[in-house]
Design a protein around this motif. Structure first.
Motif, mmCIF file in Angstrom:
data_model
loop_
_atom_site.group_PDB
_atom_site.id
_atom_site.type_symbol
_atom_site.label_atom_id
_atom_site.label_comp_id
_atom_site.label_asym_id
_atom_site.label_seq_id
_atom_site.Cartn_x
_atom_site.Cartn_y
_atom_site.Cartn_z
ATOM 1 N N ASP A 33 0.527 -1.315 0.246
ATOM 2 C CA ASP A 33 0.606 -0.350 0.006
ATOM 3 C C ASP A 33 0.648 1.188 -0.065
ATOM 4 O O ASP A 33 0.039 2.457 0.085
ATOM 5 N N THR A 34 1.862 0.801 0.088
ATOM 6 C CA THR A 34 2.690 2.314 0.517
ATOM 7 C C THR A 34 3.946 2.781 -0.790
ATOM 8 O O THR A 34 4.738 3.201 -1.230
ATOM 9 N N LEU A 35 4.406 1.177 -1.691
ATOM 10 C CA LEU A 35 5.198 1.578 -2.554
ATOM 11 C C LEU A 35 5.538 2.527 -3.163
ATOM 12 O O LEU A 35 6.891 2.824 -3.785
ATOM 13 N N SER A 59 7.531 -11.071 1.476
ATOM 14 C CA SER A 59 6.149 -10.601 2.049
ATOM 15 C C SER A 59 5.023 -11.406 1.719
ATOM 16 O O SER A 59 4.924 -12.234 1.037
ATOM 17 N N THR A 60 4.050 -11.073 3.009
ATOM 18 C CA THR A 60 3.454 -11.796 2.584
ATOM 19 C C THR A 60 1.561 -12.040 2.392
ATOM 20 O O THR A 60 1.099 -12.069 2.673
ATOM 21 N N ASP A 61 1.967 -10.295 1.629
ATOM 22 C CA ASP A 61 0.661 -9.651 1.066
ATOM 23 C C ASP A 61 1.176 -9.702 0.169
ATOM 24 O O ASP A 61 1.759 -10.347 -0.433
ATOM 25 N N LYS A 65 4.163 -8.607 -6.299
ATOM 26 C CA LYS A 65 2.561 -8.133 -7.396
ATOM 27 C C LYS A 65 3.095 -7.002 -7.978
ATOM 28 O O LYS A 65 3.095 -5.960 -8.337
ATOM 29 N N VAL A 66 2.976 -5.709 -6.986
ATOM 30 C CA VAL A 66 2.655 -5.080 -6.846
ATOM 31 C C VAL A 66 3.949 -3.867 -7.307
ATOM 32 O O VAL A 66 4.108 -3.186 -8.097
ATOM 33 N N ALA A 67 4.718 -4.174 -6.728
ATOM 34 C CA ALA A 67 6.137 -3.993 -7.734
ATOM 35 C C ALA A 67 6.726 -4.523 -8.940
ATOM 36 O O ALA A 67 7.560 -3.739 -9.687
ATOM 37 N N GLN A 68 5.984 -6.228 -9.006
ATOM 38 C CA GLN A 68 6.539 -6.202 -10.616
ATOM 39 C C GLN A 68 5.470 -4.645 -11.519
ATOM 40 O O GLN A 68 6.098 -4.516 -12.649
ATOM 41 N N ILE A 71 7.165 -1.410 -11.190
ATOM 42 C CA ILE A 71 8.728 -1.913 -12.513
ATOM 43 C C ILE A 71 8.439 -1.528 -13.360
ATOM 44 O O ILE A 71 8.918 -0.721 -14.386
ATOM 45 N N LYS A 72 6.473 -1.574 -14.045
ATOM 46 C CA LYS A 72 6.740 -1.619 -15.776
ATOM 47 C C LYS A 72 6.473 0.360 -15.852
ATOM 48 O O LYS A 72 7.006 0.228 -16.656
ATOM 49 N N THR A 73 6.630 1.090 -14.851
ATOM 50 C CA THR A 73 6.007 2.586 -15.114
ATOM 51 C C THR A 73 7.560 3.210 -14.989
ATOM 52 O O THR A 73 7.457 4.431 -15.150
ATOM 53 N N ALA A 74 8.524 2.942 -14.722
ATOM 54 C CA ALA A 74 9.712 3.273 -14.014
ATOM 55 C C ALA A 74 10.356 3.496 -14.952
ATOM 56 O O ALA A 74 10.302 2.714 -16.156
#
Length: 315
Positions: A33-35, A59-61, A65-68, A71-74
């Motif tokens: 929720d903060t990455l 991570s257990t949340d 998936k959020v990181a992946q 990364i596409k937006t970077a």
């Protein structure tokens, strides 16, 4: 294995070929929720010569998936690692040090933001260091504000202010949360017994204290470059004495041994406090009194610890 063998050591500066000015290191543990704050901050940087080392630490949340997706937006280079099991921040930090291709390493928490000019200011401040000082300067550290715009802690006595983590904590104890980068060639020269990584949280300060002990200086500046969120749940700064006992024991022993020659009689309260912290940690650990006495180098501090041993459960 003795307690002394668990204390980090410095083997010397390591020469390596850098490809970027900065390596930003972000560890992630249940921060789906903060990455996004990290990616927004880095995409907005005015200085572009950097990479991100992003380590999802078991991570257990849905942080992976959020990181992946993020990364596409970077629009900057990223090295991403998805650890299958949680190893804690210190283990991830040394993963990042091994992977780092930047001249400097800048830790950046997965729940914080920074100003668009942060990397530009850091680079300019480092470039402004007099040439005769640079060899022994480990990096640059700045101020932080909270999410409401309020300065966290106090300013440094002057800006620039040359000191190190140990002396700065004595001279300006109310400066509180700060943010800065460190030379990668110094960090790559630090050796840590990997057995400590399996024992829970290890204070990051142990690394900065070791760099202080080795005679390196930091340039402190009174510029606010980081936004530090105070209301994030489960921050590392929320301490659990039993859970953190091993890390605090190693940290306290390091301080007691590294600085006792120069500072014991100048700042005795600091060392008494560290003996107290070590005694409090000892009640949760399996080491014997003899183990601790063998690990403490100074005879006076051995006596202080010995006198407190019968009362450690009261701490």
């Amino acid at each position: 294995m003795t307690l002394t063998e668990l204390i980090p050591t410095f083997t010397g500066i390591v020469n390596f070929e850098s490809h970027y000015t900065f390596t930003i290191f972000t560890p992630v543990y249940n921060r789906a929720d903060t990455l996004e704050r990290v990616f927004t901050s880095l995409n907005n940087q005015t200085f572009r010569d950097f990479e991100l080392v992003l380590i999802n630490d078991g991570s257990t949340d849905n942080s992976h998936k959020v990181a992946q997706e993020l990364i596409k937006t970077a629009d900057f280079p990223i090295q991403y690692v998805n650890n299958p099991k949680n190893q804690h921040k210190m283990a991830c930090f040394f993963q990042a040090i091994e992977m780092a291709r930047g001249k400097f390493i800048l830790p950046f928490d997965s729940d914080d933001e920074c100003l668009p000019s942060a990397l530009q200011v850091f680079k300019e401040q480092y470039n402004a260091i007099p040439i005769d000082k640079k060899e022994k300067i480990s990096g640059v550290t700045c101020l932080c504000k909270d999410q409401n715009g309020k300065l966290i802690g106090q300013k440094f006595p002057k800006s620039p202010y040359y000191s190190n983590t140990f002396k700065q904590n004595i001279e300006s104890p109310l400066t509180s949360e700060k943010w800065g980068f460190t030379r990668t060639d110094i960090l790559k020269g630090i050796e840590v017994n990997k057995n400590i990584f399996s024992r829970g949280y290890i204070p990051e300060g142990i690394i900065w204290e070791l760099i202080s002990k080795e005679g390196f200086t930091t340039k402190y500046i009174n510029e606010i470059l980081r936004i530090y969120y105070l209301d994030t749940e489960n921050r590392i700064s929320i301490q659990n004495h039993e859970k953190d006992a091993f890390g605090m024991a190693v940290y306290s022993l390091s301080i007691l041994n590294w600085f006792q020659n120069d500072y014991l009689f100048k700042t005795p309260k600091l060392f008494i406090k560290r003996c107290y912290t070590l005694l409090r940690a000892a009640q949760y650990l399996e080491f014997s009194l003899k183990d601790y006495l063998n690990a403490i180098e100074n005879k006076t501090l051995k006596l202080v610890f010995l006198m407190g041993w019968p009362f450690k459960k009261l701490f």
